[in-house]
Design a protein around this motif. Structure first.
Motif, PDB file in Angstrom:
ATOM      1  N   LEU A  81       0.476 -10.901  -3.010  1.00 10.97           N
ATOM      2  CA  LEU A  81      -0.108 -10.513  -1.746  1.00 10.97           C
ATOM      3  C   LEU A  81       0.730 -11.112  -0.631  1.00 10.97           C
ATOM      4  O   LEU A  81       0.982 -12.321  -0.617  1.00 10.97           O
ATOM      5  CB  LEU A  81      -1.550 -11.038  -1.664  1.00 10.97           C
ATOM      6  CG  LEU A  81      -2.237 -10.826  -0.316  1.00 10.97           C
ATOM      7  CD1 LEU A  81      -2.688  -9.384  -0.164  1.00 10.97           C
ATOM      8  CD2 LEU A  81      -3.400 -11.794  -0.169  1.00 10.97           C
ATOM      9  N   ASN A  82       1.189 -10.282   0.282  1.00 17.66           N
ATOM     10  CA  ASN A  82       1.905 -10.799   1.427  1.00 17.66           C
ATOM     11  C   ASN A  82       0.913 -11.128   2.510  1.00 17.66           C
ATOM     12  O   ASN A  82       0.465 -10.273   3.260  1.00 17.66           O
ATOM     13  CB  ASN A  82       2.891  -9.756   1.964  1.00 17.66           C
ATOM     14  CG  ASN A  82       4.134  -9.698   1.107  1.00 17.66           C
ATOM     15  OD1 ASN A  82       4.397 -10.618   0.330  1.00 17.66           O
ATOM     16  ND2 ASN A  82       4.895  -8.629   1.237  1.00 17.66           N
ATOM     17  N   ALA A  83       0.548 -12.416   2.579  1.00 22.71           N
ATOM     18  CA  ALA A  83      -0.419 -12.825   3.591  1.00 22.71           C
ATOM     19  C   ALA A  83       0.207 -12.727   4.977  1.00 22.71           C
ATOM     20  O   ALA A  83      -0.470 -12.402   5.945  1.00 22.71           O
ATOM     21  CB  ALA A  83      -0.893 -14.241   3.316  1.00 22.71           C
ATOM     22  N   LEU A  84       1.486 -13.044   5.038  1.00 22.69           N
ATOM     23  CA  LEU A  84       2.239 -12.809   6.267  1.00 22.69           C
ATOM     24  C   LEU A  84       3.495 -12.026   5.892  1.00 22.69           C
ATOM     25  O   LEU A  84       4.155 -12.357   4.903  1.00 22.69           O
ATOM     26  CB  LEU A  84       2.643 -14.127   6.942  1.00 22.69           C
ATOM     27  CG  LEU A  84       1.598 -14.852   7.796  1.00 22.69           C
ATOM     28  CD1 LEU A  84       2.241 -16.054   8.478  1.00 22.69           C
ATOM     29  CD2 LEU A  84       0.949 -13.918   8.816  1.00 22.69           C
ATOM     30  N   ASP A  85       3.790 -11.010   6.668  1.00 22.42           N
ATOM     31  CA  ASP A  85       4.879 -10.123   6.277  1.00 22.42           C
ATOM     32  C   ASP A  85       5.904 -10.027   7.409  1.00 22.42           C
ATOM     33  O   ASP A  85       5.705  -9.304   8.370  1.00 22.42           O
ATOM     34  CB  ASP A  85       4.284  -8.739   5.954  1.00 22.42           C
ATOM     35  CG  ASP A  85       5.283  -7.862   5.232  1.00 22.42           C
ATOM     36  OD1 ASP A  85       6.436  -8.328   5.050  1.00 22.42           O
ATOM     37  OD2 ASP A  85       4.898  -6.738   4.876  1.00 22.42           O
TER      38      ASP A  85
END
Lengths: 760, 234
Positions: free
Chosen positions: B21-25
């Motif tokens: 999961l990219n919590a921040l991208d």
């Protein structure tokens, strides 16, 4: 059922707590069952041995050389209350080629104190041969069918070994009382039929009568006095070495079994209570959720009670297995008890009540879980859902002092935490306390025994050779031997005081080879103005220096009245010591039993010498005795350390879990892992130091109690070396620091992000 | 004004099992010193991750975070501890005070970790709790406890104050008081205050508003006019 899945997962979640609780119970039950099984097994096995062999109740010794006649035995048999009686001759012989002592027995009938057959043929008075102790035979490579020669006086009894046997009277086979431990390879025993003996020696003499009777010793003594013309000495079972040693070993086991395991069991249960309560508090939200979902209280309670039951049952089962394993280490023909006792039976038994106590404990644990859960379920579902409100922190008295403001935050935090979690602190303290008490008592036991042996061999025995004089030796030749080797001598008589037998030792110790010591273990001079009684006699009769005591010598009718000149420590026998000169003054005469000398004596050069043993040999036999002691001590010490580790770890994890959020906060604020670790270790170290301070005197008290219980056999004193205290301190501290480090290491894994979120 | 915080192509990926999961991208932005910054977004948008990375509670998977000219993306555990101790102060939704320490002691404990610490009593006075200094946290109301945690954050004398839903557990009145305290810190003391919240109204008091969604920055606005915390309607 779904709840079952939850059960499994909850067990997993609290795995370290559950594992440590199971370990605690295993340890508690293990030591409890093991130590009680030890004496129970010895008792059951020895009783079986006594029953099987129809072990004698009384031994009647003749005081004259002719022994007991045919009329005598008939008179004894006709005494009302005597169920069985049989004559016996016991003489010490030397086995040819090995030059070791073999005690030879001749029974006129074969009814009482029979043999247990190990291999070969059973005893038969019509057969011409010898029945030999199997252990002695094995250790000396003698097998069935071998011909052995036993030398007695001028006779040589040559016979074929027909059977290998054990006899209960030789279960604890020591040659004489200076020996602490049996040496099965150096001292054996054998049986021949009366015909065989008579054919070779040409005479038929019996110096003992073995009696089976239900009467008390006093009653029987009175009856025998009427029935027999001669003066005799009657001994009962507990005055006979094998029986007495086994009895005291069992008594010792009961003492240990009632005391040490209680410490373990109590700590186990107390830790369980704390842990179980804490877990239910942690699970309160879950419990509330189940209730809110509509589960009935009873079902929830059953669910949570099952944890207690589960842990209890697993722990108890493992504990019983461990107990029997422990017991097998001690009650084993090849190790500890086996080096003392020569018994045919070594089966293990645990007293029935130990199972009942264990079961009761399991029920109690279940009940604890039940109560803790019930407590969480109080009130409505909404109330149950609310997290447990932490106890209000109260201001402590020391906070009002000036010192308080100067303490570091870590110290303040730990002090408040200790007072907030009194129960948990108390548990950790108790765990350390138990560990320290056990270590001090166990190591102190070793110190005491070493000191005891030191006194024996450094202060009392100052000779190189102990020469045992053969019975009925010619006085002239003994005297000339004493002169030629510059020896000190001791003669021993059995005396009767108030109906109980004691030993009278007459010393001629002018060459500084043998010493007498006083209560403070100081060497004293034996003066010629009175008798020196041992501590136990002084206490029993309430006498001190200056008082008078009187006694009769067995086989004589005169009563002797002597002045008590002092109180001395007699390490083994309950005895009175007098100088030879004082004995002459009083008209007491006895043949020399032992010569102490520094000159080498070859036993074959003198007819009057039965055996020569070096002090080194005697020390070696004590070493075997010490070895057993050490093994016992190691078992107790290891158990104590495991106890300490498990309790501290369990409570440490608990404390860590409870403070998790606070630790996470500190970490977020910027505290380093090491600094947080130090905070956790600090508290454990305080508690450990408190436990050590209180535990050391308690351990000393426990040792004093244990020694006093053993004092029936030996005249002991308590001695704890400073090294024991240092060692206990370092070991306990080491355990505490190790456990703290293990727990402190966990803080690396604190999830700061998770912990900062609200209570879920 | 000068820039104090810089995010350059920051990505934070969480892996659990086979899921990533990219919590921040790939997030980039710059913040000014002494500003009040509000990060808005629905739950799961990545705003807490942003705050955690900024606060040194976690490190980015890729990209660089520069604070006060220092790259904090590759610091060791101990260096991160030092960074947290000296540069940032935290204020949480649930206060996270240590229950066994008094109000004063809770603030004082930062003295153990930073040489820059300021007088704890002054800090308590500043948040209006000097009279409660010898009380335990359990004896205070939620708003008071939150102000203690602000005092604790301030006692370290940090450049940046990070707040995760600081008013989440408070009623509007006490919430406004807490926000006002935070606002004053930026205006009067030049502290940079970053507030993460899902409450749109709080954005009105911010100099800068960052909206986050699905790990990306949806908008980045500078407000010309800011309201006082007491003027916000809840």
């Amino acid at each position: 059922m779904l709840l079952f899945k939850k059960l499994y997962r909850t067990l997993f979640k609290y795995k370290s707590q559950f594992i440590s609780m199971i370990l605690m119970i295993t340890l508690g039950v293990g030591v409890f069952v093991g130590m009680n099984a030890e004496w129970k097994s010895l008792k059951t096995d020895s009783d079986r041995y006594y029953d099987e062999t129809n072990y004698s109740d009384y031994w009647l010794y003749s005081e004259n050389a002719e022994g007991f006649s045919r009329e005598d035995i008939e008179s004894v048999k006709s005494v009302k209350g005597v169920n069985m009686a049989q004559r016996r001759l016991t003489v010490d012989t030397v086995i040819d080629g090995l030059e070791k002592t073999v005690s030879l027995n001749v029974y006129d009938e074969y009814l009482v104190s029979k043999n247990h057959l190990v291999s070969g043929e059973d005893y038969d008075e019509d057969k011409d041969g010898v029945w030999l102790n199997d252990k002695f035979a094995d250790l000396n490579n003698i097998s069935l069918g071998d011909i052995i020669t036993l030398k007695y006086s001028t006779y040589s009894i040559e016979a074929k070994v027909l059977g290998l046997i054990k006899n209960p009277e030789y279960m604890y086979a020591v040659e004489n009382e200076t020996q602490l431990m049996p040496e099965f390879d150096n001292y054996g025993y054998a049986f021949v039929s009366p015909d065989t003996f008579k054919n070779i020696t040409g005479f038929e003499v019996y110096n003992q009568i073995l009696i089976k009777s239900d009467m008390s010793k006093e009653e029987l003594e009175k009856e025998l006095e009427k029935a027999l013309p001669v003066s005799t000495l009657l001994l009962e079972r507990k005055e006979q070495a094998s029986y007495a040693m086994m009895l005291s070993e069992i008594d010792e086991g009961v003492t240990f079994g009632n005391l040490l395991p209680v410490i373990f069991l109590m700590i186990a249960v107390l830790t369980m209570i704390t842990t179980m309560r804490r877990i239910t508090v942690n699970e309160k939200l879950q419990i509330g959720t189940l209730k809110a979902l509509g589960f009935r209280d009873a079902k929830i309670i059953r669910h949570y009670s099952f944890y207690g039951l589960f842990i209890g049952v697993i722990g108890a089962l493992l504990g019983i297995i461990m107990g029997f394993g422990l017991c097998r280490m001690i009650v084993n023909p090849n190790t500890m008890e086996g080096t003392c006792f020569d018994m045919p039976y070594w089966r293990l038994y645990a007293p029935g009540w130990t199972y009942i106590v264990t079961a009761a404990m399991v029920l109690m644990l279940t009940f604890i879980s039940f109560l803790s859960t019930k407590n969480m379920l109080k009130g409505t579902a909404a109330q149950a859902l609310r997290p447990q409100t932490p106890k209000k922190v109260k201001t402590l008295l020391i906070e009002k002092t000036k010192l308080w403001n100067r303490l570091s935050f870590g110290t303040i935090w730990n002090i408040r935490d200790i007072f907030r979690s009194k129960m948990r602190t108390l548990m950790s303290f108790t765990g350390v306390l138990g560990c320290v008490i056990l270590l001090v008592a166990a190591l102190g036991m070793k110190d005491t025994m070493s000191a005891f042996l030191n006194i024996m061999y450094e202060d009392i025995c100052n000779y190189k050779y102990g020469v045992n004089i053969a019975e009925n030796s010619d006085k002239e030749s003994v005297d000339s031997l004493v002169r030629s080797v510059d020896g000190d001598t001791v003669s021993t008589l059995s005396i009767n005081m108030d109906g109980d037998p004691y030993e009278l030792d007459i010393y001629n110790v002018t060459h500084d080879l043998y010493h007498i010591i006083d209560k403070d273990n100081k060497v004293i001079e034996l003066k010629n103005d009175g008798a020196y009684v041992c501590i136990r006699i002084a206490e029993k009769f309430g006498v001190k220096a200056g008082d008078n005591i009187s006694f009769k010598i067995y086989g004589q009718s005169d009563e002797y009245d002597v002045r008590v000149a002092g109180v001395v420590r007699s390490i083994m026998a309950e005895s009175i010591a007098i100088s030879e000169k004082y004995a002459k003054e009083k008209g007491i005469d006895a043949p020399v039993r032992m010569i102490y000398t520094n000159s080498e004596v070859d036993s074959s050069d003198y007819d009057c010498v039965a055996k020569v043993e070096t002090l080194q040999d005697t020390i070696a036999s004590f070493d075997t005795f010490m070895q057993i002691m050490y093994e016992m001590i190691i078992i107790i010490a290891v158990a104590a350390i495991i106890l300490g580790i498990v309790v501290l770890y369990n409570l440490g994890v608990m404390s860590y879990t409870e403070r998790y959020k606070e630790l996470a906060t500190l970490k977020v604020v910027g505290f380093k892992d090491k600094a947080i670790g130090r905070l956790l270790i600090k508290q454990n170290i305080w508690i450990t130091i408190a436990g050590i301070i209180v535990g050391m005197p308690c351990g000393k008290a426990l040792l004093a109690y244990l020694i006093s219980r053993l004092a029936g056999e030996y005249e002991l004193f308590t001695r704890i070396n400073w090294t024991t205290y240092v060692f206990t301190f370092m070991l306990t501290m080491g355990v505490s620091v190790l456990v703290s480090c293990l727990i402190a290491g966990k803080n690396k894994n604190i999830d700061m992000v998770e912990a900062m979120k609200g209570d879920e | 004004m000068s820039k104090i915080i810089e995010f350059i192509n920051v990505t934070k990926t969480y892996t659990s099992g086979e899921h990533t999961l990219n919590a921040l991208d790939n997030v980039s932005f710059e913040l000014e010193k002494g500003s009040v910054v509000v990060v808005l977004g629905p739950s799961g948008a990545g705003k807490s991750t942003l705050l955690n990375l900024l606060g040194g509670l976690d490190s980015p998977t890729s990209g660089r975070i520069v604070v006060n000219g220092r790259d904090i993306s590759d610091l060791s555990r101990n260096e991160l501890s030092d960074y947290r101790a000296s540069t940032v102060g935290f204020v949480f939704q649930f206060y996270n005070l240590i229950q066994t320490l008094t109000v004063r002691e809770n603030v004082e404990l930062v003295k153990e970790i930073t040489p820059n610490a300021v007088d704890p009593i002054d800090m308590l006075e500043r948040v209006g709790l000097k009279d409660h200094k010898n009380n335990f946290p359990g004896e205070l109301s939620g708003g008071e406890q939150q102000r203690v945690s602000i005092a604790r954050a301030l006692a370290k004398n940090p450049e940046i104050i990070l707040c995760d839903e600081p008013t989440g557990a408070l009623d509007s009145e006490t919430g406004a008081m807490v926000l006002n305290t935070l606002q004053e810190l930026a205006v009067n003391n030049g502290k940079t205050v970053v507030i993460v919240t899902h409450n749109q109204n709080i954005a009105k008091m911010a100099d800068t508003v960052i909206r986050v969604k699905n790990g990306r920055i949806k908008s980045f606005e500078n407000n010309d006019v800011t309201l006082s915390a007491f003027d916000i309607e809840w």
